[in-house]
Structures are given as structure tokens and as C-alpha cells.
Design an enzyme around this catalytic site. Structure first.
Site, PDB file in Angstrom:
ATOM      1  N   GLU A 289       6.396  -3.403   6.471  1.00 55.18           N
ATOM      2  CA  GLU A 289       5.274  -2.472   6.631  1.00 55.18           C
ATOM      3  C   GLU A 289       4.387  -2.920   7.783  1.00 55.18           C
ATOM      4  OE1 GLU A 289       3.047  -0.786   3.325  1.00 55.18           O
ATOM      5  OE2 GLU A 289       1.171  -1.235   4.383  1.00 55.18           O
TER       6      GLU A 289
ATOM      7  N   ASP B  19       7.944   1.063   6.367  1.00 50.98           N
ATOM      8  CA  ASP B  19       6.656   1.661   6.007  1.00 50.98           C
ATOM      9  C   ASP B  19       5.777   1.689   7.256  1.00 50.98           C
ATOM     10  OD1 ASP B  19       7.427   1.949   3.390  1.00 50.98           O
ATOM     11  OD2 ASP B  19       5.881   0.632   2.545  1.00 50.98           O
TER      12      ASP B  19
ATOM     13  N   HIS C 290       1.198  -4.717   6.727  1.00 51.29           N
ATOM     14  CA  HIS C 290       1.346  -6.022   6.083  1.00 51.29           C
ATOM     15  C   HIS C 290       1.641  -7.137   7.067  1.00 51.29           C
ATOM     16  CE1 HIS C 290       2.368  -3.786   2.089  1.00 51.29           C
ATOM     17  NE2 HIS C 290       1.206  -3.447   2.604  1.00 51.29           N
TER      18      HIS C 290
ATOM     19  N   ASP D 138       3.594   5.121   4.922  1.00 54.03           N
ATOM     20  CA  ASP D 138       2.913   4.581   3.738  1.00 54.03           C
ATOM     21  C   ASP D 138       1.444   4.399   4.118  1.00 54.03           C
ATOM     22  OD1 ASP D 138       2.154   3.495   1.392  1.00 54.03           O
ATOM     23  OD2 ASP D 138       3.141   1.566   1.674  1.00 54.03           O
TER      24      ASP D 138
ATOM     25  N   ASP E 213      -5.991  -4.461   3.641  1.00 52.87           N
ATOM     26  CA  ASP E 213      -4.889  -3.528   3.889  1.00 52.87           C
ATOM     27  C   ASP E 213      -5.443  -2.114   4.070  1.00 52.87           C
ATOM     28  OD1 ASP E 213      -2.186  -2.694   3.965  1.00 52.87           O
ATOM     29  OD2 ASP E 213      -2.223  -2.215   1.832  1.00 52.87           O
TER      30      ASP E 213
ATOM     31  N   GLU F 249       9.751  -5.528   0.145  1.00 56.27           N
ATOM     32  CA  GLU F 249       8.577  -5.323   1.004  1.00 56.27           C
ATOM     33  C   GLU F 249       7.600  -6.488   0.842  1.00 56.27           C
ATOM     34  OE1 GLU F 249       6.679  -1.537   0.383  1.00 56.27           O
ATOM     35  OE2 GLU F 249       4.829  -2.167   1.357  1.00 56.27           O
TER      36      GLU F 249
ATOM     37  N   MET G 136      13.886   7.483  -1.175  1.00 57.55           N
ATOM     38  CA  MET G 136      13.504   6.163  -1.702  1.00 57.55           C
ATOM     39  C   MET G 136      12.697   6.319  -2.992  1.00 57.55           C
ATOM     40  SD  MET G 136      10.544   4.161  -1.879  1.00 57.55           S
ATOM     41  CE  MET G 136       9.435   3.681  -0.576  1.00 57.55           C
TER      42      MET G 136
ATOM     43  N   ASP H 263      -3.933   0.714   5.626  1.00 56.06           N
ATOM     44  CA  ASP H 263      -2.998   1.849   5.461  1.00 56.06           C
ATOM     45  C   ASP H 263      -3.485   3.105   6.196  1.00 56.06           C
ATOM     46  OD1 ASP H 263      -1.311   0.304   3.886  1.00 56.06           O
ATOM     47  OD2 ASP H 263      -2.131   1.017   1.990  1.00 56.06           O
TER      48      ASP H 263
ATOM     49  N   HIS I 188       6.761   6.319  -6.751  1.00 56.65           N
ATOM     50  CA  HIS I 188       6.800   5.345  -7.849  1.00 56.65           C
ATOM     51  C   HIS I 188       7.067   6.146  -9.117  1.00 56.65           C
ATOM     52  CE1 HIS I 188       3.763   3.639  -5.035  1.00 56.65           C
ATOM     53  NE2 HIS I 188       4.276   2.487  -5.358  1.00 56.65           N
TER      54      HIS I 188
ATOM     55  N   ASP J  22       4.035   7.990 -10.263  1.00 59.62           N
ATOM     56  CA  ASP J  22       3.489   9.080  -9.442  1.00 59.62           C
ATOM     57  C   ASP J  22       3.921  10.413 -10.036  1.00 59.62           C
ATOM     58  OD1 ASP J  22       2.591   7.147  -7.689  1.00 59.62           O
ATOM     59  OD2 ASP J  22       4.257   7.398  -6.276  1.00 59.62           O
TER      60      ASP J  22
ATOM     61  N   LYS K 273       4.075  -8.712   1.676  1.00 62.06           N
ATOM     62  CA  LYS K 273       2.659  -8.539   1.987  1.00 62.06           C
ATOM     63  C   LYS K 273       1.983  -9.891   1.779  1.00 62.06           C
ATOM     64  CE  LYS K 273      -1.226  -5.500   0.855  1.00 62.06           C
ATOM     65  NZ  LYS K 273      -1.712  -4.384   0.031  1.00 62.06           N
TER      66      LYS K 273
HETATM   67  C1  GCO Z   1       0.496  -1.367  -0.563  1.00 65.90           C
HETATM   68  C2  GCO Z   1       1.989  -1.181  -0.512  1.00 65.90           C
HETATM   69  C3  GCO Z   1       2.491  -0.064  -1.333  1.00 65.90           C
HETATM   70  C4  GCO Z   1       3.994  -0.067  -1.449  1.00 65.90           C
HETATM   71  C5  GCO Z   1       4.406   0.932  -2.462  1.00 65.90           C
HETATM   72  C6  GCO Z   1       5.896   1.074  -2.565  1.00 65.90           C
HETATM   73  O1  GCO Z   1       0.046  -2.198   0.164  1.00 65.90           O
HETATM   74  O2  GCO Z   1      -0.179  -0.691  -1.354  1.00 65.90           O
HETATM   75  O3  GCO Z   1       2.334  -1.007   0.820  1.00 65.90           O
HETATM   76  O4  GCO Z   1       2.034   1.143  -0.829  1.00 65.90           O
HETATM   77  O5  GCO Z   1       4.623   0.182  -0.240  1.00 65.90           O
HETATM   78  O6  GCO Z   1       3.876   0.553  -3.676  1.00 65.90           O
HETATM   79  O7  GCO Z   1       6.430  -0.045  -3.104  1.00 65.90           O
HETATM   80 MN    MN Z   2       4.059  -0.243   1.751  1.00 68.07          MN
HETATM   81 MN    MN Z   3       0.018  -1.390   2.636  1.00 66.14          MN
END
Ligand code: GCO
Ligand code: MN
Ligand code: MN
Length: 387
Positions: free
Chosen positions: A219, A247, A222, A289, A257, A183, A90, A259, A56, A59, A185
Site C-alpha cells: 500500500e 493498494d 503504508h 484503498d 495513515d 499487506e 479481492m 489514505d 471485508h 462490509d 503496515k
Molecule cells: C488500513 C488498511 C486497510 C486494508 C483493508 C484490507 O490501513 O486501514 O490499508 O484498509 O487494506 O483492511 O485488508
Molecule cells: Mn490497505
Molecule cells: Mn492504509
């Protein structure tokens, strides 16, 4: 550790700076790990065998950085990329962290917020281009509601479309040759997020002025949160040529979520996903991700990163064995023997009549066993390591 599953450059594994850089903060607790600099992340991931890092805007560059500071940060980061032969395939915009985005970015009711989101995104697209990114991700984490009375959701979709159309033209006008990946979610951080699934995004893309420039970034977490089948969502995107990015991570259905490390949950689902990506010859980077458990220190973060890549390669090898397993392939050959590739053809009156007049013994077909129990058990035994 050098072995058969060791990640290599040609595996094209990537991580977000925000993933291995995650400090373990959650809504109930403080950070548990010190910050890692982007340069350190590049060095470490390269040593582990990754191909690149994604980011991002914030970041790398904090909001409000002076131009000279920005340029210095970009220069140092690019130097680290060059020194370690790492790519940035990306890039994306942080449109969720600053409180200005509390009611969304492109869909916010306040047009001043939408304007700021657009200008922040244009700057971040410039940064992505400067770093060589070919794909730009849009994750609308704040584009949603808790209070549906605040706007007509059709207006939210219109605003989102307006912004994407504008940004596609921005990319064309600047000759960046970048593609966008949307993306989805379903929720979190908003109670409900607009366009909540990969399928919704695919339908939305067809309503844009440059649908050819826009695809999806599905993702694992998601689609799994609401209990959907991720491998099916990816298949739909692949089948229509819209898988622009992916992702990968881990997630239990029905939870926040998470991750988690790729392959830490539902190994069979992950196996079919990896098999699909590999069998299809999809050539995009395998992006993770995800982040390390909150229990980990820096060493645990690198264990996490190594684990994501190793598990992918292990599942890839399992897919190769599945495709070479005589017993499994025997069952699949039996399935193929009945599938009749050109059984329908496009419509004609004659064909419609022929369908009606063909004889079929429906009782006999209904009684036939399909051997899926055996097929699944063989798959399970292969995954558990005894085939
Ligand atoms: C989340 C998202 C993020 C995005 C990222 C890139 O649920 O936090 O998956 O990790 O993928 O912000 O756009
Ligand atoms: Mn993501
Ligand atoms: Mn996520």
C-alpha cells in the site's frame, strides 16, 4: 465528463466497499456522512467506469447475521454485480474492528481469540470464493503491540505462519484456486505492527509451506508513512513475481495513515509507480484503498472516486509521453550505452581474474557528469504539463 482520461472497464479500477463507504469518522469525531449501501456503491462505481469492488466480510454481512439474512444480502449484492457488470477480484476479513481483536487476531495471546479469527477467516474465504474473488488479502492491523513485554515477537511470527499455512491448505482442500496477498503496515492501529514493510512480508513468505500461493499487497500509504519509497517496494515485489494485488492512495511521509485520494500527494512518486506498473505489463486490478476528505458529502465521495481513476489515467498518459520523448530518451540511451548487459556472468576463476586485469581510469569515470539534473528537470516539465 467524457474525455481521454475517462476510466474504462479495461483499466480495471477497483475500490473497496469500505473506501467510498467511509463515513469520515476519525479518533476525534463522529461520522459526517450517511452510510451507503453496498448495492448503491456498486451502481455508482459502475456508472463512473470502475471494474469492480472489493470487500471485508463485515462490509456486506454484519457479525452474527442469521444464515437466511446472510444469504439474502449475498443474493442482492450478486444481483447488483450482475446488473452492472461489476466484479469482486479481492476479498478480505475484518480482524480489527470488534473488541475481541484488541490484542490481535492470529497473533493474539489468547488461543480462543486465534480460533475465532481462523473460523471468521474461513467463512470470509468461502464468501470471497462465492463472489468470484481470486485474491484474498491479509492485513494484520491489530497484529502488533504497545507493550513488548506481553509476548516474544518470534512467537507472533510463528503463530501468524501457522495460521497462514492452515488457511493455504483450507483453500487447496476446497479447490478454491485463490491466492493470498499479505499487506504490511508499520503502525496504526497498533503502536508497532509485526512484519512492518513489504520487504518483511516477502522474506516471511519464503518460510511458508505454500510460498507459491502467497504474495504481497503493498500500500502506498503504508510504505510512505515511515518515509520509504513505495515505487521501490512495488518493484521488488514485481521483480520476484509476488505482486498479487496493490493498494493505491495518497499519503504524506511521517504522518498517521491518511489514505488520501490517489495522486493527491507526491505526483512524481506516483508517476514512477504508474510508469512501473504500465511498463511491466502487470495485469492486476488497480485498486484504490483510500477515502474522501471528512469535509465531503456524497457528491464529494464520487468526486474522490473519479479523481483517483482520472489521475491514474493522466499519469499513464504521462508515462507514454516520457517513453516517447526524444530528449528524455536520448539521455536514457546515453545511460544504456554504458550499462553493458552481460558485463559479469556467473562466477569463474577466469572471470574473476579478468575483472582484476581490465584497465580502468577511475579518475576519468569519477569526473564524468551523468546529466541527471537535466533528466529530472525534463521529467518535472513533462509532469507540469509543458512537454
Ligand atoms: C488500513 C488498511 C486497510 C486494508 C483493508 C484490507 O490501513 O486501514 O490499508 O484498509 O487494506 O483492511 O485488508
Ligand atoms: Mn490497505
Ligand atoms: Mn492504509
Amino acid at each position: 465528463m467524457t474525455d481521454f482520461y475517462q476510466p474504462r472497464l479495461e483499466d480495471r479500477f477497483t475500490f473497496g466497499l469500505w473506501t467510498v463507504g467511509n463515513r469520515g469518522r476519525d479518533p476525534f469525531g463522529e461520522a459526517v456522512r450517511p452510510a451507503l449501501s453496498p448495492v448503491r456503491i456498486v451502481e455508482k462505481l459502475a456508472a463512473l467506469g470502475a471494474y469492480g469492488v472489493n470487500l471485508h466480510d463485515n462490509d456486506l454481512i454484519p457479525i452474527g447475521a442469521a444464515p437466511a439474512q446472510r444469504d439474502r444480502m449475498v443474493r442482492e449484492f450478486k444481483q447488483a454485480l450482475d446488473d452492472h457488470n461489476m466484479k469482486v477480484p479481492m476479498a478480505t476479513t475484518n480482524l480489527f474492528y470488534h473488541p475481541i481483536f484488541k490484542d490481535g487476531a492470529f497473533t493474539a495471546n489468547d488461543q480462543a481469540v486465534r480460533k475465532y479469527a481462523m473460523r471468521k477467516t474461513m467463512d470470509a474465504i468461502d464468501l470471497g470464493h462465492e463472489l468470484g474473488a481470486g485474491v484474498y488479502v491479509f492485513w494484520g492491523g491489530r497484529e502488533g503491540t504497545e507493550v513488548d513485554a506481553c509476548r516474544d515477537p518470534r512467537d507472533a511470527i510463528k503463530r501468524f505462519r501457522e495460521c497462514l499455512n492452515f488457511l493455504c491448505e483450507y483453500v487447496v482442500d476446497n479447490g478454491y484456486g485463490m491466492r493470498f496477498a499479505l499487506e504490511a503496515k508499520p503502525n496504526e492501529p497498533r503502536g508497532d505492527i509485526y512484519l512492518p514493510t513489504t520487504g518483511s512480508m516477502l522474506a516471511f513468505i519464503e518460510t511458508l509451506e505454500h510460498p507459491e500461493m502467497v504474495g504481497v499487497n503493498p500500500e502506498y500509504a503504508h510504505e510512505t508513512m515511515p518515509g520509504l519509497n513505495f515505487h521501490h517496494a512495488v518493484a521488488q515485489a514485481l521483480e520476484c513475481g509476488k505482486l498479487f494485488h496493490i493498494d493505491l492512495n495518497g499519503q504524506k511521509p511521517g504522518k498517521y495513515d491518511q489514505d488520501l485520494r490517489f495522486g493527491s500527494e507526491d505526483q512524481k512518486g506516483c508517476f514512477f509507480l504508474v510508469k512501473l506498473l504500465e511498463d511491466s505489463g502487470w495485469d492486476g486490478p488497480r485498486h484504490f484503498d483510500a477515502h474522501a476528505y471528512r469535509t465531503e458529502d456524497e457528491e464529494g465521495v464520487w468526486d474522490f472516486a473519479r479523481g483517483c481513476m482520472r489521475t491514474y489515467n493522466i499519469l499513464k498518459e504521462k508515462a507514454r509521453r516520457f517513453n516517447a520523448d526524444p530528449e528524455i530518451q536520448g539521455i536514457l540511451a546515453g545511460i544504456r550505452a554504458t550499462d553493458g548487459a552481460d558485463w559479469l556472468g556467473s562466477y569463474s576463476r577466469e572471470r574473476a581474474e579478468r575483472l582484476r586485469s581490465d584497465s580502468i581510469d577511475i579518475e576519468q569515470h569519477a569526473l564524468r557528469g551523468l546529466h541527471y539534473e537535466k533528466l529530472d528537470q525534463l521529467t518535472t516539465e513533462l509532469l507540469l504539463g509543458i512537454r
